[in-house]
Design a protein around this motif. Sequence first.
Motif, PDB file in Angstrom:
ATOM      1  N   GLU A 122      79.100  54.908  22.531  1.00  0.00           N
ATOM      2  CA  GLU A 122      78.751  56.309  22.610  1.00  0.00           C
ATOM      3  C   GLU A 122      78.464  56.900  21.236  1.00  0.00           C
ATOM      4  O   GLU A 122      77.496  57.611  21.061  1.00  0.00           O
ATOM      5  N   ILE A 123      79.336  56.630  20.273  1.00  0.00           N
ATOM      6  CA  ILE A 123      79.146  57.191  18.937  1.00  0.00           C
ATOM      7  C   ILE A 123      77.860  56.672  18.311  1.00  0.00           C
ATOM      8  O   ILE A 123      77.111  57.435  17.696  1.00  0.00           O
ATOM      9  N   GLU A 124      77.575  55.398  18.499  1.00  0.00           N
ATOM     10  CA  GLU A 124      76.356  54.825  17.936  1.00  0.00           C
ATOM     11  C   GLU A 124      75.114  55.463  18.548  1.00  0.00           C
ATOM     12  O   GLU A 124      74.148  55.752  17.836  1.00  0.00           O
ATOM     13  N   SER A 125      75.113  55.693  19.845  1.00  0.00           N
ATOM     14  CA  SER A 125      73.930  56.286  20.473  1.00  0.00           C
ATOM     15  C   SER A 125      73.732  57.731  20.025  1.00  0.00           C
ATOM     16  O   SER A 125      72.596  58.168  19.830  1.00  0.00           O
ATOM     17  N   ILE A 126      74.804  58.460  19.839  1.00  0.00           N
ATOM     18  CA  ILE A 126      74.709  59.832  19.323  1.00  0.00           C
ATOM     19  C   ILE A 126      74.167  59.796  17.898  1.00  0.00           C
ATOM     20  O   ILE A 126      73.263  60.558  17.546  1.00  0.00           O
ATOM     21  N   ALA A 127      74.725  58.918  17.073  1.00  0.00           N
ATOM     22  CA  ALA A 127      74.273  58.798  15.688  1.00  0.00           C
ATOM     23  C   ALA A 127      72.787  58.449  15.633  1.00  0.00           C
ATOM     24  O   ALA A 127      72.024  59.056  14.872  1.00  0.00           O
ATOM     25  N   ASN A 128      72.366  57.491  16.428  1.00  0.00           N
ATOM     26  CA  ASN A 128      70.954  57.103  16.451  1.00  0.00           C
ATOM     27  C   ASN A 128      70.066  58.270  16.852  1.00  0.00           C
ATOM     28  O   ASN A 128      68.999  58.471  16.270  1.00  0.00           O
ATOM     29  N   HIS A 129      70.500  59.029  17.835  1.00  0.00           N
ATOM     30  CA  HIS A 129      69.719  60.178  18.304  1.00  0.00           C
ATOM     31  C   HIS A 129      69.470  61.185  17.183  1.00  0.00           C
ATOM     32  O   HIS A 129      68.393  61.757  17.083  1.00  0.00           O
ATOM     33  N   TYR A 130      70.462  61.407  16.345  1.00  0.00           N
ATOM     34  CA  TYR A 130      70.347  62.393  15.270  1.00  0.00           C
ATOM     35  C   TYR A 130      69.897  61.809  13.931  1.00  0.00           C
ATOM     36  O   TYR A 130      69.791  62.523  12.941  1.00  0.00           O
ATOM     37  N   GLY A 131      69.651  60.500  13.894  1.00  0.00           N
ATOM     38  CA  GLY A 131      69.158  59.875  12.668  1.00  0.00           C
ATOM     39  C   GLY A 131      70.244  59.531  11.664  1.00  0.00           C
ATOM     40  O   GLY A 131      69.959  59.346  10.487  1.00  0.00           O
ATOM     41  N   TRP A 132      71.485  59.437  12.131  1.00  0.00           N
ATOM     42  CA  TRP A 132      72.588  59.026  11.253  1.00  0.00           C
ATOM     43  C   TRP A 132      72.767  57.522  11.393  1.00  0.00           C
ATOM     44  O   TRP A 132      72.441  56.931  12.413  1.00  0.00           O
ATOM     45  N   GLN A 133      73.330  56.902  10.385  1.00  0.00           N
ATOM     46  CA  GLN A 133      73.577  55.455  10.433  1.00  0.00           C
ATOM     47  C   GLN A 133      75.076  55.196  10.343  1.00  0.00           C
ATOM     48  O   GLN A 133      75.716  55.566   9.352  1.00  0.00           O
ATOM     49  N   ILE A 134      75.624  54.581  11.380  1.00  0.00           N
ATOM     50  CA  ILE A 134      77.036  54.167  11.355  1.00  0.00           C
ATOM     51  C   ILE A 134      77.086  52.846  10.599  1.00  0.00           C
ATOM     52  O   ILE A 134      76.565  51.832  11.055  1.00  0.00           O
ATOM     53  N   ILE A 135      77.708  52.858   9.441  1.00  0.00           N
ATOM     54  CA  ILE A 135      77.802  51.650   8.621  1.00  0.00           C
ATOM     55  C   ILE A 135      79.031  50.844   9.031  1.00  0.00           C
ATOM     56  O   ILE A 135      78.990  49.625   9.118  1.00  0.00           O
ATOM     57  N   GLU A 136      80.114  51.532   9.300  1.00  0.00           N
ATOM     58  CA  GLU A 136      81.365  50.868   9.705  1.00  0.00           C
ATOM     59  C   GLU A 136      82.177  51.851  10.526  1.00  0.00           C
ATOM     60  O   GLU A 136      82.131  53.055  10.293  1.00  0.00           O
ATOM     61  N   GLN A 137      82.927  51.328  11.502  1.00  0.00           N
ATOM     62  CA  GLN A 137      83.872  52.163  12.227  1.00  0.00           C
ATOM     63  C   GLN A 137      85.024  51.309  12.739  1.00  0.00           C
ATOM     64  O   GLN A 137      84.854  50.124  12.993  1.00  0.00           O
ATOM     65  N   GLU A 138      86.171  51.914  12.831  1.00  0.00           N
ATOM     66  CA  GLU A 138      87.357  51.244  13.347  1.00  0.00           C
ATOM     67  C   GLU A 138      88.172  52.271  14.123  1.00  0.00           C
ATOM     68  O   GLU A 138      88.381  53.386  13.652  1.00  0.00           O
ATOM     69  N   ILE A 139      88.612  51.881  15.291  1.00  0.00           N
ATOM     70  CA  ILE A 139      89.385  52.781  16.139  1.00  0.00           C
ATOM     71  C   ILE A 139      90.845  52.366  16.083  1.00  0.00           C
ATOM     72  O   ILE A 139      91.180  51.209  16.309  1.00  0.00           O
ATOM     73  N   ASP A 140      91.691  53.314  15.756  1.00  0.00           N
ATOM     74  CA  ASP A 140      93.132  53.109  15.758  1.00  0.00           C
ATOM     75  C   ASP A 140      93.672  53.751  17.031  1.00  0.00           C
ATOM     76  O   ASP A 140      92.914  54.329  17.804  1.00  0.00           O
ATOM     77  N   LYS A 141      94.973  53.691  17.274  1.00  0.00           N
ATOM     78  CA  LYS A 141      95.493  54.222  18.539  1.00  0.00           C
ATOM     79  C   LYS A 141      95.377  55.731  18.651  1.00  0.00           C
ATOM     80  O   LYS A 141      95.288  56.251  19.754  1.00  0.00           O
ATOM     81  N   ASP A 142      95.339  56.467  17.540  1.00  0.00           N
ATOM     82  CA  ASP A 142      95.238  57.927  17.646  1.00  0.00           C
ATOM     83  C   ASP A 142      94.210  58.551  16.707  1.00  0.00           C
ATOM     84  O   ASP A 142      94.198  59.761  16.514  1.00  0.00           O
ATOM     85  N   HIS A 143      93.337  57.753  16.131  1.00  0.00           N
ATOM     86  CA  HIS A 143      92.272  58.285  15.290  1.00  0.00           C
ATOM     87  C   HIS A 143      91.184  57.235  15.089  1.00  0.00           C
ATOM     88  O   HIS A 143      91.340  56.090  15.494  1.00  0.00           O
ATOM     89  N   ILE A 144      90.101  57.658  14.474  1.00  0.00           N
ATOM     90  CA  ILE A 144      88.969  56.764  14.240  1.00  0.00           C
ATOM     91  C   ILE A 144      88.487  56.950  12.807  1.00  0.00           C
ATOM     92  O   ILE A 144      88.513  58.049  12.277  1.00  0.00           O
TER      93      ILE A 144
END
Length: 95
Positions: free
Chosen positions: A1-23
């Motif tokens: 979901e985050i990647e598709s939103i980023a792509n739609h707005y022209g942002w580039q997700i370089i790295e992401q990691e999801i923890d139990k209560d934050h990202i």
Amino acid sequence: EIESIANHYGWQIIEQEIDKDHIHILIRYSPKWSILEIVRLLKQLTTYRMWQKHEVYLCRHFWKERTFWSDGYFSCSIGNVSKEIIQKYIQEQGR
């Protein structure tokens, strides 16, 4: 979901990691955007999409309002640290 939103707005997700209560997200974006706008859009759109897909489950846990994220966030620019060091830091979160 985050990647598709980023792509739609022209942002580039370089790295992401999801923890139990934050990202953690390392994102490249045009200076025409403020970080507040980006965070607000990511939270709003991911919440909307999560509720669309998982309404029955989420109603059991969030019965008062259709929320998903907390109000706060932390952001910083890379500054004097290399992109690779930030990527490594994010990769090591949640372990």
